[in-house]
Design a protein around this motif. Structure first.
Motif, PDB file in Angstrom:
ATOM      1  N   LEU A  46       5.471   3.037  -5.559  1.00 30.43           N
ATOM      2  CA  LEU A  46       5.722   2.354  -6.838  1.00 30.43           C
ATOM      3  C   LEU A  46       4.906   2.974  -7.964  1.00 30.43           C
ATOM      4  O   LEU A  46       5.401   3.208  -9.069  1.00 30.43           O
ATOM      5  CB  LEU A  46       5.378   0.859  -6.723  1.00 30.43           C
ATOM      6  N   HIS A  47       3.638   3.232  -7.678  1.00 30.70           N
ATOM      7  CA  HIS A  47       2.725   3.695  -8.734  1.00 30.70           C
ATOM      8  C   HIS A  47       3.193   5.003  -9.359  1.00 30.70           C
ATOM      9  O   HIS A  47       3.100   5.183 -10.573  1.00 30.70           O
ATOM     10  CB  HIS A  47       1.323   3.867  -8.151  1.00 30.70           C
ATOM     11  N   HIS A  48       3.701   5.893  -8.529  1.00 28.24           N
ATOM     12  CA  HIS A  48       4.098   7.212  -9.028  1.00 28.24           C
ATOM     13  C   HIS A  48       5.540   7.251  -9.522  1.00 28.24           C
ATOM     14  O   HIS A  48       5.999   8.283  -9.991  1.00 28.24           O
ATOM     15  CB  HIS A  48       3.845   8.271  -7.952  1.00 28.24           C
ATOM     16  N   ALA A  49       6.240   6.121  -9.432  1.00 26.47           N
ATOM     17  CA  ALA A  49       7.641   6.096  -9.868  1.00 26.47           C
ATOM     18  C   ALA A  49       7.787   5.767 -11.351  1.00 26.47           C
ATOM     19  O   ALA A  49       8.785   6.133 -11.965  1.00 26.47           O
ATOM     20  CB  ALA A  49       8.412   5.065  -9.039  1.00 26.47           C
ATOM     21  N   PHE A  50       6.808   5.043 -11.903  1.00 29.80           N
ATOM     22  CA  PHE A  50       6.928   4.558 -13.282  1.00 29.80           C
ATOM     23  C   PHE A  50       5.657   4.860 -14.066  1.00 29.80           C
ATOM     24  O   PHE A  50       4.565   4.450 -13.652  1.00 29.80           O
ATOM     25  CB  PHE A  50       7.170   3.035 -13.285  1.00 29.80           C
ATOM     26  N   GLU A  51       5.817   5.517 -15.199  1.00 24.78           N
ATOM     27  CA  GLU A  51       4.655   5.885 -16.023  1.00 24.78           C
ATOM     28  C   GLU A  51       3.869   4.647 -16.464  1.00 24.78           C
ATOM     29  O   GLU A  51       2.655   4.693 -16.626  1.00 24.78           O
ATOM     30  CB  GLU A  51       5.149   6.702 -17.229  1.00 24.78           C
ATOM     31  N   ALA A  52       4.591   3.532 -16.665  1.00 20.40           N
ATOM     32  CA  ALA A  52       3.936   2.333 -17.202  1.00 20.40           C
ATOM     33  C   ALA A  52       3.083   1.589 -16.174  1.00 20.40           C
ATOM     34  O   ALA A  52       2.376   0.653 -16.530  1.00 20.40           O
ATOM     35  CB  ALA A  52       4.990   1.371 -17.760  1.00 20.40           C
ATOM     36  N   PHE A  53       3.138   1.989 -14.897  1.00 20.14           N
ATOM     37  CA  PHE A  53       2.362   1.302 -13.859  1.00 20.14           C
ATOM     38  C   PHE A  53       0.973   1.949 -13.790  1.00 20.14           C
ATOM     39  O   PHE A  53       0.811   3.042 -13.245  1.00 20.14           O
ATOM     40  CB  PHE A  53       3.053   1.414 -12.494  1.00 20.14           C
ATOM     41  N   HIS A  54      -0.028   1.276 -14.337  1.00 17.11           N
ATOM     42  CA  HIS A  54      -1.367   1.889 -14.390  1.00 17.11           C
ATOM     43  C   HIS A  54      -2.289   1.416 -13.269  1.00 17.11           C
ATOM     44  O   HIS A  54      -3.296   2.057 -12.984  1.00 17.11           O
ATOM     45  CB  HIS A  54      -1.998   1.648 -15.764  1.00 17.11           C
ATOM     46  N   TRP A  55      -1.998   0.283 -12.699  1.00 18.73           N
ATOM     47  CA  TRP A  55      -2.710  -0.182 -11.487  1.00 18.73           C
ATOM     48  C   TRP A  55      -1.660  -0.850 -10.624  1.00 18.73           C
ATOM     49  O   TRP A  55      -0.948  -1.768 -11.087  1.00 18.73           O
ATOM     50  CB  TRP A  55      -3.820  -1.166 -11.838  1.00 18.73           C
ATOM     51  N   THR A  56      -1.541  -0.417  -9.387  1.00 19.70           N
ATOM     52  CA  THR A  56      -0.466  -0.904  -8.516  1.00 19.70           C
ATOM     53  C   THR A  56      -1.058  -1.130  -7.130  1.00 19.70           C
ATOM     54  O   THR A  56      -1.540  -0.177  -6.498  1.00 19.70           O
ATOM     55  CB  THR A  56       0.654   0.158  -8.407  1.00 19.70           C
ATOM     56  N   GLY A  57      -1.059  -2.359  -6.673  1.00 13.68           N
ATOM     57  CA  GLY A  57      -1.599  -2.559  -5.341  1.00 13.68           C
ATOM     58  C   GLY A  57      -1.562  -4.000  -4.883  1.00 13.68           C
ATOM     59  O   GLY A  57      -0.968  -4.873  -5.521  1.00 13.68           O
ATOM     60  N   PHE A  58      -2.224  -4.207  -3.764  1.00 13.19           N
ATOM     61  CA  PHE A  58      -2.164  -5.499  -3.084  1.00 13.19           C
ATOM     62  C   PHE A  58      -3.524  -6.185  -3.055  1.00 13.19           C
ATOM     63  O   PHE A  58      -4.566  -5.533  -2.933  1.00 13.19           O
ATOM     64  CB  PHE A  58      -1.690  -5.312  -1.633  1.00 13.19           C
ATOM     65  N   TYR A  59      -3.485  -7.499  -3.179  1.00 12.20           N
ATOM     66  CA  TYR A  59      -4.615  -8.348  -2.785  1.00 12.20           C
ATOM     67  C   TYR A  59      -4.145  -9.138  -1.577  1.00 12.20           C
ATOM     68  O   TYR A  59      -3.081  -9.760  -1.611  1.00 12.20           O
ATOM     69  CB  TYR A  59      -5.030  -9.278  -3.937  1.00 12.20           C
ATOM     70  N   ARG A  60      -4.933  -9.073  -0.504  1.00 20.69           N
ATOM     71  CA  ARG A  60      -4.566  -9.724   0.750  1.00 20.69           C
ATOM     72  C   ARG A  60      -5.091 -11.160   0.772  1.00 20.69           C
ATOM     73  O   ARG A  60      -6.241 -11.405   0.404  1.00 20.69           O
ATOM     74  CB  ARG A  60      -5.170  -8.957   1.931  1.00 20.69           C
ATOM     75  N   ALA A  61      -4.273 -12.095   1.230  1.00 17.09           N
ATOM     76  CA  ALA A  61      -4.737 -13.470   1.435  1.00 17.09           C
ATOM     77  C   ALA A  61      -5.474 -13.493   2.768  1.00 17.09           C
ATOM     78  O   ALA A  61      -4.852 -13.340   3.825  1.00 17.09           O
ATOM     79  CB  ALA A  61      -3.560 -14.435   1.446  1.00 17.09           C
ATOM     80  N   VAL A  62      -6.801 -13.646   2.719  1.00 20.23           N
ATOM     81  CA  VAL A  62      -7.577 -13.648   3.964  1.00 20.23           C
ATOM     82  C   VAL A  62      -7.882 -15.071   4.432  1.00 20.23           C
ATOM     83  O   VAL A  62      -8.426 -15.265   5.520  1.00 20.23           O
ATOM     84  CB  VAL A  62      -8.888 -12.835   3.810  1.00 20.23           C
TER      85      VAL A  62
END
Ligand code: SME
Length: 170
Positions: A46-62
């Motif tokens: 996802l991050h490398h597909a769109f120029e507008a995505f500057h932070w792309t990732g997950f927060y895990r529910a622990v």
């Protein structure tokens, strides 16, 4: 790898890019049963597909009250987010997508990066109702995310949740 699609691209071009990326993710994750490998691959694609995505990732529910950072791309992210804090916490608590056009108007927004102007956070919920994680995409552009992004990113989260339906926490 594809060149990132420029910010402001037409809806048709953005839909085409989502179609490509979602097919790519499906192929890469086919038969994969490692949860971290899956999240890392989605964040990268996802991050490398769109120029507008500057932070792309997950927060895990622990637990039922705490998110801990997972695989991501971009500048460093906050490590821990209680459910009562920030846009990520709101998505986890309500189990509904939070699309924020202007982060400064969102009470309690956590500014991991002062350049972030807008964001979208989507819950990853298994068919049996377990919240595994949230997918967080932040942009330095205001109002960078629309209904098309929401629909496609919700599809990514739904596919991921179905593939890891047996998990209880992320
Ligand atoms: N903006 C998020 C925090 C996470 S980071 O920006 C990577 C929030 O308010 O939940």
């Amino acid at each position: 790898m594809l060149q990132p699609l420029p910010h402001g691209a037409s809806p048709a071009d953005r839909q085409e890019r989502y179609d490509e990326i979602r097919a790519s993710i499906r192929g890469l994750l086919d038969g994969e049963d490692d949860w971290v490998a899956a999240m890392a691959t989605i964040a990268c694609e996802l991050h490398h597909a769109f120029e507008a995505f500057h932070w792309t990732g997950f927060y895990r529910a622990v637990s039922d009250a705490l998110l801990v950072v997972g695989p991501y791309q971009g500048g460093h992210g906050c490590l821990r987010i209680p459910f009562e804090h920030g846009v990520c916490g709101a998505a986890a608590r309500t189990r509904s997508t939070q699309r924020v056009a202007d982060v400064e108007s969102f009470p309690g927004h956590i500014a991991c990066s002062s350049s972030t102007r807008s964001e979208i956070v989507l819950p990853v919920v298994t068919p049996s109702g377990a919240l595994l994680a949230v997918l967080d995409v932040d942009s330095d552009h205001p109002a960078a995310f629309d209904a098309l992004d929401q629909r496609e990113l919700e599809g990514v989260c739904s596919d991921l949740a179905q593939q890891f339906a047996g998990r209880v926490y992320g």
